[in-house]
Design a protein around this motif. Structure first.
Motif, short mmCIF file in Angstrom:
data_model
loop_
_atom_site.label_atom_id
_atom_site.label_comp_id
_atom_site.label_asym_id
_atom_site.label_seq_id
_atom_site.Cartn_x
_atom_site.Cartn_y
_atom_site.Cartn_z
N ARG A 1 9.74 7.15 32.85
CA ARG A 1 9.47 5.71 32.88
C ARG A 1 10.74 4.89 33.14
NH1 ARG A 1 5.30 2.39 31.24
NH2 ARG A 1 5.84 0.40 30.26
N SER B 1 8.53 8.04 44.27
CA SER B 1 9.66 8.94 44.02
C SER B 1 10.67 8.88 45.16
CB SER B 1 9.18 10.38 43.83
OG SER B 1 8.55 10.86 45.01
N ARG C 1 11.79 0.29 42.89
CA ARG C 1 10.96 0.59 41.72
C ARG C 1 11.02 -0.54 40.70
NH1 ARG C 1 12.84 5.93 42.95
NH2 ARG C 1 14.54 5.79 41.42
N TRP D 1 4.82 6.90 41.02
CA TRP D 1 5.86 7.91 41.26
C TRP D 1 5.31 9.09 42.05
CZ3 TRP D 1 10.99 8.42 40.82
CH2 TRP D 1 11.55 9.71 40.80
N LYS E 1 3.64 6.10 36.49
CA LYS E 1 3.61 7.53 36.83
C LYS E 1 2.81 7.78 38.10
CE LYS E 1 2.56 12.20 35.30
NZ LYS E 1 2.05 13.08 34.21
N TYR F 1 8.85 12.81 36.61
CA TYR F 1 8.66 11.38 36.33
C TYR F 1 9.31 11.00 35.00
CZ TYR F 1 6.48 7.21 34.41
OH TYR F 1 6.29 5.99 33.82
N SER G 1 -2.01 6.72 32.25
CA SER G 1 -1.64 6.78 33.67
C SER G 1 -2.82 7.16 34.55
CB SER G 1 -0.50 7.79 33.87
OG SER G 1 -0.89 9.08 33.42
N ASP H 1 3.12 15.92 41.97
CA ASP H 1 3.68 15.81 40.62
C ASP H 1 4.58 17.01 40.36
OD1 ASP H 1 4.30 15.39 38.01
OD2 ASP H 1 2.23 15.26 37.28
#
Length: 199
Positions: A48, A120, A127, A115, A112, A46, A152, A42
């Motif tokens: 949406r 990612s 996506r 991702w 999330k 991120y 999430s 992370d």
């Protein structure tokens, strides 16, 4: 006798619809063993909007409208595909709703989480496919409040209030992660393994 039949019909009408493509418990356990375990990455980047969602999937129906029609009972729609009547029973908490706005379409594996567990690296097109996947068990019609509670969260952090759905929830989560090549954390893996014990 008529009262008993009516009660049975009433109960049957309130049965929650679950999405297609959920494997059996033993199939899910086999898939779980094949998932790559890695801690999520992370970086705080991120958004949406990186997952174009509620895109058209069939005629005038976007993914949200499609799932409302697919998973509701006696659903009727207007020309724009938005429901004008029907009922929806949330598999997460068993609540039945007759107003479409009271129903959220949950991304089972949250955008999330996708991702930070591999998405990612995907293209925007990939996506978009993930966020609007109506063919597998990625999109669920559920009570809005419960969906907000989930946010999430992964299965080690949150589970549906109804324990009867835990087997299907875990199996669906696993098959989505496997289908899209997403990783699971060690805590997530342990929680899924435990949830499959209810199958």
């Amino acid at each position: 006798m008529k009262a008993v039949v009516a009660a049975l019909l009433s109960t049957a009408a309130a049965v929650a619809a679950i999405p297609p493509g959920i494997p059996s418990g033993w199939e899910a356990r086999s898939l779980l063993s094949s998932l790559f375990i890695a801690e999520p990455v992370d970086k705080g980047d991120y958004d949406r909007d990186l997952f174009p969602h509620w895109e058209a999937v069939e005629g005038n129906c976007n993914a949200r409208e499609y799932v409302l029609r697919r998973d509701g009972n006696n659903v009727e729609t207007g020309n724009d595909c938005y429901p004008t009547s029907g009922t929806w029973t949330s598999p997460f908490d068993g609540a039945t709703h007759s107003v479409p706005s009271d129903v959220s379409i949950d991304h089972l594996v949250p955008l999330k989480n996708a991702w930070i567990s591999g998405a990612s690296q995907w293209t925007t097109s990939e996506r978009k496919m993930f966020a609007n996947d109506v063919e597998g068990p990625q999109l669920w019609a559920v009570t809005s409040r419960v969906n907000s509670d989930k946010g999430s969260s992964t299965p080690d952090e949150w589970r549906p209030p109804l324990s009867d759905i835990h087997c299907d929830y875990a199996a669906a989560w696993i098959v989505v992660k496997a289908a899209y090549g997403l990783t699971v954390s060690s805590a997530e893996h342990s929680a899924l393994d435990e949830m499959l014990d209810s199958c």
